[in-house]
Design a protein around this motif. Structure first.
Motif, short mmCIF file in Angstrom:
data_model
loop_
_atom_site.label_atom_id
_atom_site.label_comp_id
_atom_site.label_asym_id
_atom_site.label_seq_id
_atom_site.Cartn_x
_atom_site.Cartn_y
_atom_site.Cartn_z
N VAL A 98 0.86 -1.18 0.00
CA VAL A 98 0.00 0.00 0.00
C VAL A 98 0.89 1.23 0.00
CG1 VAL A 98 -1.70 1.34 1.29
CG2 VAL A 98 -1.93 -1.15 1.13
N ASN A 99 0.71 2.05 -1.03
CA ASN A 99 1.53 3.26 -1.20
C ASN A 99 3.03 2.94 -1.15
OD1 ASN A 99 -0.89 4.64 -1.37
ND2 ASN A 99 -0.83 5.37 0.75
N GLY A 100 3.40 1.83 -1.79
CA GLY A 100 4.80 1.44 -1.90
C GLY A 100 5.36 0.70 -0.71
N ARG A 101 4.57 0.47 0.31
CA ARG A 101 5.06 -0.19 1.53
C ARG A 101 4.47 -1.60 1.66
NH1 ARG A 101 6.80 1.77 6.75
NH2 ARG A 101 6.35 0.25 8.39
N PRO A 102 5.30 -2.62 1.88
CA PRO A 102 4.74 -3.96 2.10
C PRO A 102 3.96 -4.01 3.40
CG PRO A 102 7.14 -3.94 2.41
CD PRO A 102 6.76 -2.59 1.91
N ILE A 103 2.75 -4.56 3.32
CA ILE A 103 1.88 -4.59 4.50
C ILE A 103 1.19 -5.95 4.61
CG2 ILE A 103 1.46 -2.11 4.50
CD1 ILE A 103 -1.30 -4.36 3.31
N GLU A 104 0.51 -6.15 5.71
CA GLU A 104 -0.28 -7.35 5.93
C GLU A 104 -1.71 -6.96 6.24
OE1 GLU A 104 1.41 -9.75 8.99
OE2 GLU A 104 3.37 -9.92 8.00
N MET A 105 -2.63 -7.77 5.74
CA MET A 105 -4.04 -7.62 6.10
C MET A 105 -4.56 -9.01 6.44
SD MET A 105 -5.74 -4.84 3.51
CE MET A 105 -5.24 -5.69 2.03
N LYS A 106 -5.09 -9.15 7.63
CA LYS A 106 -5.47 -10.48 8.12
C LYS A 106 -6.47 -11.18 7.20
CE LYS A 106 -4.53 -9.64 13.01
NZ LYS A 106 -5.09 -9.58 14.38
N VAL A 141 -3.13 3.11 10.09
CA VAL A 141 -1.83 2.43 10.19
C VAL A 141 -1.48 2.05 11.63
CG1 VAL A 141 -0.94 3.61 8.15
CG2 VAL A 141 -0.59 4.63 10.40
N ASN A 142 -2.35 2.36 12.56
CA ASN A 142 -2.08 2.09 13.97
C ASN A 142 -2.73 0.79 14.43
OD1 ASN A 142 -0.61 4.55 14.48
ND2 ASN A 142 -2.57 5.62 14.33
N THR A 146 4.47 -2.50 14.97
CA THR A 146 5.53 -2.32 13.98
C THR A 146 5.02 -1.74 12.67
OG1 THR A 146 5.27 -4.57 13.11
CG2 THR A 146 6.78 -4.27 14.97
N LYS A 147 3.74 -1.39 12.63
CA LYS A 147 3.11 -0.79 11.44
C LYS A 147 3.08 -1.75 10.25
CE LYS A 147 3.06 3.03 13.84
NZ LYS A 147 1.85 3.47 14.53
N LYS A 148 3.22 -3.05 10.48
CA LYS A 148 3.22 -3.97 9.36
C LYS A 148 1.81 -4.33 8.90
CE LYS A 148 3.48 -8.37 11.91
NZ LYS A 148 4.27 -9.61 12.11
N GLU A 149 0.81 -4.00 9.71
CA GLU A 149 -0.58 -4.23 9.33
C GLU A 149 -1.29 -2.89 9.18
OE1 GLU A 149 -2.74 -6.86 11.83
OE2 GLU A 149 -1.09 -8.29 12.02
N ILE A 150 -2.26 -2.86 8.27
CA ILE A 150 -3.09 -1.66 8.12
C ILE A 150 -4.55 -2.09 8.02
CG2 ILE A 150 -1.25 -0.48 6.86
CD1 ILE A 150 -3.28 -0.69 4.41
#
Length: 245
Positions: A98-106, A141-142, A146-150
């Motif tokens: 998302v917006n260039g950042r690797p993220i996780e969504m459950k 983002v909170n 570690t901000k890895k989930e959004i």
């Protein structure tokens, strides 16, 4: 203190390699070179997103990538998913940005499974490399320290957007004959499972074979047969991914 939470050297090496790999996919225009234990692991030149994915995860993936792209109400998405013939036994091949950042969504794996539905086996997981662009004001983002989930503030809207995008590509690139064959195969698989479960109930219930049982089946068996074997399937005028989703 840090050494107390470290795992084996092999496990830590894998974590580093995985982190570099995902960072490289997120930034295909940047070159990466990674040497681990005097062995060159990555030597990646600036390239397209597809080329970078194949360079990192192997040539076998190249012929199985389907490109997806969509835009709706301020949400843009592009990337690649695997065709129904290419999948993994776990979720380790699914990457979201998302917006260039690797993220996780459950719930992202659930959405993918729902989109593919009967196109892949029950325990299979498709590959995906999906990039989303959205106004930061529309995400939370909170969710993780570690901000890895959004979390998307409009989760319902995002879920609909996600499913429509994947459905559209699968529907356009998967031959109808394969869809029909897979649907028939999985229906037969469900029937076989139902018969096996019914037999297990019968084997565990000797009373079923007594004279009194001839007039009435035990309720568990009756329910299995009714729910799994003799379920009415509504007639459909045409076959598409939407009809099986």
């Amino acid at each position: 203190v840090r050494s107390k939470v470290l795992k084996s050297e092999k496990a830590e090496d894998k974590k580093i390699k995985d982190r570099i790999a995902i960072t490289a996919v997120a930034n295909p225009k940047i070159g990466f070179r990674y040497v681990q234990n005097q062995k060159e692991i990555f030597n990646l030149k600036p390239s397209s997103t597809r080329e970078r994915i194949v360079s990192v995860f192997g040539d076998n993936l190249d012929n199985h990538l389907l490109e997806v792209k969509s835009e709706k109400k301020g949400l843009k998405a592009y990337g690649f998913i695997s065709d129904p013939e290419f999948y993994k036994s776990n979720r380790s091949g699914q990457f979201l940005f998302v917006n260039g950042r690797p993220i996780e969504m459950k719930y992202s794996s659930y959405l993918l499974k729902k989109a593919y539905d009967e196109l892949i086996p029950t325990q299979a997981h498709p590959w995906c490399f999906l990039f989303f662009e959205i106004d930061p004001r529309h995400i939370d983002v909170n969710v993780h320290p570690t901000k890895k989930e959004i979390r998307f503030l409009d989760e319902e809207g995002f879920n609909s957007f996600f499913l429509e995008m994947v459905h559209a590509e699968l529907n356009s690139k998967t031959p109808v004959g394969i869809l029909e064959m897979r649907k028939r195969f999985f229906n037969e698989g469900k029937r076989a499972d139902a018969i096996a479960r019914a037999n297990s109930v019968l084997n565990a219930s000797p009373a079923f074979f007594s004279s009194s049982s001839n007039t009435q089946e035990p309720k568990p068996v009756q329910e299995i047969l009714h729910n799994d074997l003799y379920k009415d399937v509504p007639e459909q005028s045409s076959f598409s991914v939407e009809n099986i989703g």
